[in-house]
Enzyme design. Structure first.
Site, PDB file in Angstrom:
ATOM      1  N   GLU A 280       1.143  -1.033   0.287  1.00 53.67           N
ATOM      2  CA  GLU A 280      -0.083   0.162  -0.162  1.00 53.67           C
ATOM      3  C   GLU A 280       1.049   1.382  -0.073  1.00 53.67           C
ATOM      4  OE1 GLU A 280       0.388  -2.640   2.807  1.00 53.67           O
ATOM      5  OE2 GLU A 280       0.059  -1.169   4.716  1.00 53.67           O
ATOM      6  N   ASN A 281       2.142   1.427  -1.076  1.00 53.27           N
ATOM      7  CA  ASN A 281       2.510   2.941  -0.422  1.00 53.27           C
ATOM      8  C   ASN A 281       1.693   4.137  -0.668  1.00 53.27           C
ATOM      9  OD1 ASN A 281       4.939   0.997  -0.494  1.00 53.27           O
ATOM     10  ND2 ASN A 281       4.386   0.466  -3.254  1.00 53.27           N
ATOM     11  N   GLU A 314      -6.087  -2.583  -0.121  1.00 55.32           N
ATOM     12  CA  GLU A 314      -4.310  -1.284  -0.412  1.00 55.32           C
ATOM     13  C   GLU A 314      -5.498  -0.521  -0.221  1.00 55.32           C
ATOM     14  OE1 GLU A 314      -1.939  -2.974   0.054  1.00 55.32           O
ATOM     15  OE2 GLU A 314      -2.190  -5.078   0.014  1.00 55.32           O
TER      16      GLU A 314
HETATM   17 ZN   LIG Z   1      -2.224  -5.104   4.117  1.00 57.07          ZN
END
Ligand SMILES: [Zn+2]
Length: 865
Positions: A280-281, A314
């Site tokens: 999840e940047n 995400e």
């Molecule tokens: Zn996660």
């Protein structure tokens, strides 16, 4: 991050250095990073230039920050005339660099300037190299402790800062990062160009992202936020399913959260080599290709659901994790439990036909199963080393975290819970938070004793078991509940006391009666009714197991199909199964309960039935009893098969397609139904010959059934089909089916493939895990893994690979294999799978005891049927 459930540190082990992730001192803290990288894909290395603006709390000669596999060229601290050259002392074990200056740094703001070089490694972490048959890519994966492999930094989640990133890359390539591209100019050399990205919001170092290569993107938007789905050029069009989902999910979240999406744009990038499922940047989510890309026309329900679900997970992290981050990794559930809980909401809203509530009940069961072992852990657990941090990404953080949230949400009410969530996010936006912060927010908003309930689930390991009994008198039902800790192995007797909301469903009543259970034993009086039975986990929202006296179960059984919802039926089945495993219930009573599911039309619940029958087939039947179990399975499933048939109709709903797949799998794999087996082989032959494609949702069941009963000709055909597959789903379907063949020679050929470049490192552990699920392949797979360990180890050590492989070995059910596993991994240590190994050994021991005790009872029940 999304692990690969049913999900390292290679260099660390190769150099045999125990990393302790020593916590950094807090005298010097960062507020901003200027980062510039020149990426050299040909030589697989990079040059970096960095300026970190820091706050010095008291005069000091030393600054300690994280760095690993980085070569420092030049370091100065201070600006203008006050700048001093610093010497660098590296501590490889702690992965730190100590910068020392001759004169003390003054209290206040200053700057650290560093020039350094690093390698684009091939271990799928830090800044790493990814390859297709055509070319190379450079990509980052920093969670949990690998930003330090790309640039020297204060690599702990609480050291939040802003990041301004510049990337110099080859002329034919592009770059993607957290910020929006602000400028793109040729140079400095004629073969390069340089892209500058906007400064990020304040965030943790593990969320920094960079991707370099010839990625091409599909463009979309939601609520004026630009969204792109990016992939290698050949796969660009496979991003359409994901783009539709991403738009829907972002719009949903903007309405749910009081804070609208705070990061300007959202890029979602499919990367050819990626260790986890997705990451999840901030503003730049990176993905493994199979979890993001699919042919819009031929994707199965499972794949469409998986893509939507992982995206929703995400994207939920953009709030839970990116905007508000846990203060330390001991509270990783604040990221993962929350994202897991939240992800189901946009799916349920957009796709009621997907029965997301049943998936939630299944998630609960995953957590309950792991949490019933002695070797479980509390949600909030101390972690210190990178290996311990990696191992904390488990079903306790994800599924138990989510289950506990659902229980509390159901207790305080969805609207109130939403208000509490938003208060928590607003109070800690761009900062860090702890479990206590969260409890306080929900307690304050709801006016309920949540701050007493939550810690009993967060800080205490294990599963509560509720013994339920009823007594009737004066036209009222007295429901007596007794709590104790539940273990699969009844020889464990450690106690536990929970404060838990319990909701009891009474036949004929529309709303359940709820109460917070605080005592070891408590009685709930329900007026105006004399109930012969109650169901003590209404909605299956409670994180506990229930045990009913057998006369109550008998009274409930005829009403299960009509009076219980699908999630409730699933939880009842699983609780009863858990009681059988713990020696607290008879397997015959369980089979009687199962035999009432011949008209079960919910695919998730039926899948549960099929899974348990598969277990009985594998472990609890003798050669003599097995054909009887197969006959029982056929008698149970055949009427449903006659109803849904082998082939689909265009008008079929997703649920009917899933149901058909489950019925085919149960009949083909467990029931050994000759008609279904023959039909599966015919359908697969036609598909492989290109004459008639298989309906994608039932393809998995058909391919597995055919492979189980398959020969060398089919094996060869599947190898060839995997190579020329149209998309990732088809590729994996054929590839993983190689692990289902039963003939020893074919098992060996399948195992050998793990050593070839045909299998990417990222897939090795998952591929091998499939062989442990195959009763005829299990023993050979263990010999193969142990005898080829030197070659397999670097591939298995990719994040999550080690835990996946070890977890899959819990499919053994004999003392010899257990002892072999114990001895081998005592000598070949996997630091990020230590607890998983303990759990696996415990599960095998439990299975041995179960097999000894219940095999005769299964045979007796089948004979008497
Ligand atoms: Zn996660």
């Amino acid at each position: 991050m999304r692990c690969l459930c049913p999900t390292a540190l290679a260099a660390l082990l190769l150099t045999a250095l125990p990393a302790s992730a020593q916590r950094l001192p807090t005298i010097v803290t960062p507020s901003h990073y200027d980062l510039a990288f020149v990426v050299d894909l040909t030589r697989e290395r990079f040059d970096g230039t960095e300026t970190i603006r820091v706050q010095v709390a008291e005069p000091t000669l030393h600054v300690v920050l994280h760095a690993a596999e980085i070569q420092f060229r030049e370091v100065t601290i201070g600006t203008g005339a006050a700048a001093q050259a610093a010497t660098v002392t590296l501590d490889e074990a702690d992965q730190t660099a100590t910068l020392t200056v001759p004169k003390p740094l003054d209290k206040g703001v200053t700057e650290i300037h560093a020039r350094f070089t690093g390698i684009l490694n091939s271990q799928l972490r830090g800044f790493y190299i990814s390859k297709t048959t055509l070319r190379k890519y450079a990509v980052t994966q920093f969670e949990s402790t690998d930003a330090r492999r790309a640039f020297p930094c204060f690599d702990e989640p609480a050291f939040k800062a802003t990041f301004a990133i510049t990337l110099t890359v080859d002329r034919g390539d592009t770059a993607i990062s957290n910020g929006t591209a602000l400028s793109d100019v040729p140079g400095p050399s004629p073969t390069q160009h340089t892209m500058k990205f906007s400064t990020t919001a304040k965030m943790s170092s593990y969320l920094v992202a960079m991707a370099v290569g010839d990625f091409t993107c599909l463009d979309g938007a939601a609520d004026n936020i630009p969204i792109r789905i990016c992939a290698t050029p050949d796969k660009k069009d496979l991003g359409r399913v994901a783009l539709d989902s991403a738009q829907q999910v972002l719009h949903f979240y903007n309405a749910y959260y009081a804070i609208t999406y705070p990061f300007g744009k959202l890029d979602v990038v499919a990367v050819p080599d990626f260790a986890a499922g997705a990451m999840e940047n901030t503003g730049a989510i990176f993905y493994r290709e199979t979890d993001l890309l699919a042919e819009a026309k031929s994707a199965s329900v499972d794949t469409r659901k998986k893509i939507a679900s992982i995206l929703a997970h995400e994207m939920a992290h953009q709030w839970f994790g990116d905007l508000v981050t846990m203060a330390w990794w001991d509270d990783i559930w604040l990221n993962e439990g929350f994202a897991t809980w939240m992800a189901n909401k946009p799916l349920a809203a957009a796709h009621p036909e997907w029965n997301v509530d049943v998936d939630e009940a299944q998630e609960n069961q995953m957590a309950l199963a792991l949490d019933s072992l002695k070797a479980t852990r509390p949600i909030h657990s101390d972690v210190t080393t990178p290996a311990q941090i990696d191992e904390a990404f488990d079903a306790i953080a994800y599924q138990k975290g989510a289950a506990v949230l659902r229980m509390v949400e159901s207790y305080v009410g969805a609207e109130t819970f939403k208000k509490g969530i938003n208060a928590y996010l607003q109070a800690h936006a761009y900062g860090n938070a702890t479990s206590e912060d969260f409890s306080k927010s929900i307690a304050a908003t709801s006016g309920t004793p949540v701050e007493r309930i939550l810690p009993t689930f967060v800080n205490q390991p294990g599963v509560p078991l509720l013994d339920v009994s009823v007594a009737c008198g004066n036209n009222q039902t007295a429901v007596t509940l007794k709590q104790q800790r539940f273990f699969v192995d009844p020889s464990h007797t450690e106690g536990g006391r929970w404060q838990m909301p319990v909701c009891v469903k009474v036949p004929g009543r529309a709303t359940p009666t709820c109460e917070v259970m605080t005592e070891e034993s408590q009685t709930l009086n329900i007026a105006g009714v004399c109930a012969p039975w109650v169901f003590a986990n209404a909605g299956a929202h409670g994180y506990y197991r229930t045990a009913y006296p057998s006369e109550m179960l008998k009274a409930m059984a005829p009403r299960v199909g009509t009076d219980l919802t699908a999630p409730e039926r699933l939880s009842l089945l699983d609780d009863e199964w858990a009681l059988v495993r713990a020696g607290k219930a008879d397997v015959g009573d369980y089979l009687t309960l199962v035999s009432g599911h011949g008209r079960e039309h919910n695919s998730g619940v039926l899948e549960e039935v099929g899974r348990r029958l598969g277990f009985l087939h594998n472990y609890l039947t003798t050669d003599a009893a097995r054909p009887r179990l197969e006959a029982f399975t056929r008698s149970l499933m055949r009427p449903l098969f006659d109803e849904v048939g082998m082939t689909s109709a265009p008008a079929d709903t997703d649920d009917r397609r899933s149901l058909r797949a489950t019925v085919i799998a149960s009949l083909g794999i467990v029931g050994r139904d000759p008609d279904v087996v023959a039909k599966a082989r015919t359908a697969l032959n036609r598909a492989l010959a290109g004459t008639a494609p298989i309906e994608p949702t039932q393809a998995g069941a058909i391919v597995t059934t055919a492979a189980i009963h398959g020969d060398a000709a089919l094996f060869d055909a599947l190898v060839a089909a995997a190579e020329k597959a149209a998309g990732p789903e088809e590729h994996d379907r054929y590839l993983y089916a190689l692990a289902d063949f039963r003939q020893p020679a074919l098992v060996d050929r399948g195992l050998q493939l793990a050593l070839t470049p045909q299998l990417r490192s990222q897939d090795t552990a998952l591929y091998l895990a499939h062989f442990f699920g195959n009763p005829e392949a299990r023993g050979r797979a263990l010999s193969f893994v142990t005898s080829h360990w030197a070659a397999l180890e670097p591939k298995v050590m990719i994040f999550g690979g080690d835990t996946n492989l070890i977890r899959s070995m819990s499919a053994f059910c004999d003392a010899g294999s257990r002892d072999q596993i114990r001895l081998f991994f005592a000598e070949h240590k996997l630091p990020a799978a230590e607890r998983t190994l303990e759990q696996t050994l415990e599960q095998i021991t439990n299975c041995i005891a179960l097999r000894e005790k219940q095999t005769p009872a299964v045979a007796a029940w089948l004979a008497a049927r």
